[in-house]
Design a protein around this motif. Sequence first.
Motif, PDB file in Angstrom:
ATOM      1  N   GLN A  23      77.421 106.031  32.126  1.00 12.45           N
ATOM      2  CA  GLN A  23      78.510 107.011  32.116  1.00 12.45           C
ATOM      3  C   GLN A  23      78.950 107.336  33.536  1.00 12.45           C
ATOM      4  N   ARG A  24      78.007 107.540  34.415  1.00 12.09           N
ATOM      5  CA  ARG A  24      78.348 107.874  35.807  1.00 12.09           C
ATOM      6  C   ARG A  24      79.115 106.730  36.473  1.00 12.09           C
ATOM      7  N   LEU A  25      78.679 105.497  36.243  1.00 14.12           N
ATOM      8  CA  LEU A  25      79.361 104.343  36.829  1.00 14.12           C
ATOM      9  C   LEU A  25      80.744 104.138  36.202  1.00 14.12           C
ATOM     10  N   ARG A  26      80.852 104.415  34.901  1.00 16.75           N
ATOM     11  CA  ARG A  26      82.143 104.311  34.222  1.00 16.75           C
ATOM     12  C   ARG A  26      83.120 105.311  34.832  1.00 16.75           C
ATOM     13  N   GLU A  27      82.666 106.534  35.053  1.00 20.01           N
ATOM     14  CA  GLU A  27      83.519 107.566  35.659  1.00 20.01           C
ATOM     15  C   GLU A  27      83.888 107.195  37.091  1.00 20.01           C
ATOM     16  N   PHE A  28      82.934 106.648  37.841  1.00 16.99           N
ATOM     17  CA  PHE A  28      83.195 106.210  39.215  1.00 16.99           C
ATOM     18  C   PHE A  28      84.295 105.150  39.237  1.00 16.99           C
ATOM     19  N   ALA A  29      84.176 104.158  38.350  1.00 16.84           N
ATOM     20  CA  ALA A  29      85.190 103.096  38.280  1.00 16.84           C
ATOM     21  C   ALA A  29      86.544 103.651  37.838  1.00 16.84           C
ATOM     22  N   HIS A  30      86.529 104.540  36.854  1.00 14.49           N
ATOM     23  CA  HIS A  30      87.776 105.115  36.347  1.00 14.49           C
ATOM     24  C   HIS A  30      88.499 105.917  37.426  1.00 14.49           C
ATOM     25  N   ALA A  31      87.768 106.705  38.194  1.00  9.54           N
ATOM     26  CA  ALA A  31      88.371 107.537  39.236  1.00  9.54           C
ATOM     27  C   ALA A  31      89.070 106.691  40.295  1.00  9.54           C
ATOM     28  N   ARG A  32      88.687 105.432  40.402  1.00 11.42           N
ATOM     29  CA  ARG A  32      89.268 104.531  41.406  1.00 11.42           C
ATOM     30  C   ARG A  32      90.179 103.477  40.778  1.00 11.42           C
ATOM     31  N   SER A  33      90.400 103.595  39.469  1.00  9.92           N
ATOM     32  CA  SER A  33      91.203 102.626  38.706  1.00  9.92           C
ATOM     33  C   SER A  33      90.678 101.205  38.866  1.00  9.92           C
ATOM     34  N   TRP A  34      89.361 101.060  38.822  1.00 11.23           N
ATOM     35  CA  TRP A  34      88.736  99.746  38.989  1.00 11.23           C
ATOM     36  C   TRP A  34      88.406  99.062  37.670  1.00 11.23           C
ATOM     37  N   GLU A  35      88.688  99.700  36.544  1.00 11.27           N
ATOM     38  CA  GLU A  35      88.311  99.107  35.258  1.00 11.27           C
ATOM     39  C   GLU A  35      88.866  97.689  35.100  1.00 11.27           C
TER      40      GLU A  35
END
Length: 129
Positions: free
Chosen positions: A22-34
């Motif tokens: 979850q933390r890594l998913r949020e980190f990626a989302h905040a940077r639009s890296w998905e």
Amino acid sequence: MTKDEPATTADRASPEIEHLKQRLREFAHARSWERFHTAKNLTTAVSAEAGELAAVLQWATPDEEVGPFLDQLEDEIADVLIYLVRLCDVLDMDPLQAAYAKVERNEQRFPPQTAASTGTAHPDSGPME
């Protein structure tokens, strides 16, 4: 399940892994890296980071103390784990359940008496796979 019974894959919850996912998913989302976090890209990243981990001790002798390398090893282990957990999130997979299942399969492939009788870690002397 009693203390002496082996746990089944379904019995093994890994809340720490789920929290890290979850933390890594949020980190990626905040940077639009998905869009960059595809199975192919993350698999490549795991491999690259594993290479960086190996490079830390590449020229160390077998009896060399690892103490001076611990900070570097910790960083590279963290990088491998981060990309591996992110890959598992993308694939909707629990890495601990996968690892436990693999150990169970390896226990069947390499019974203790077979490994002990050959004098090697594995009958084919190869790595555990």
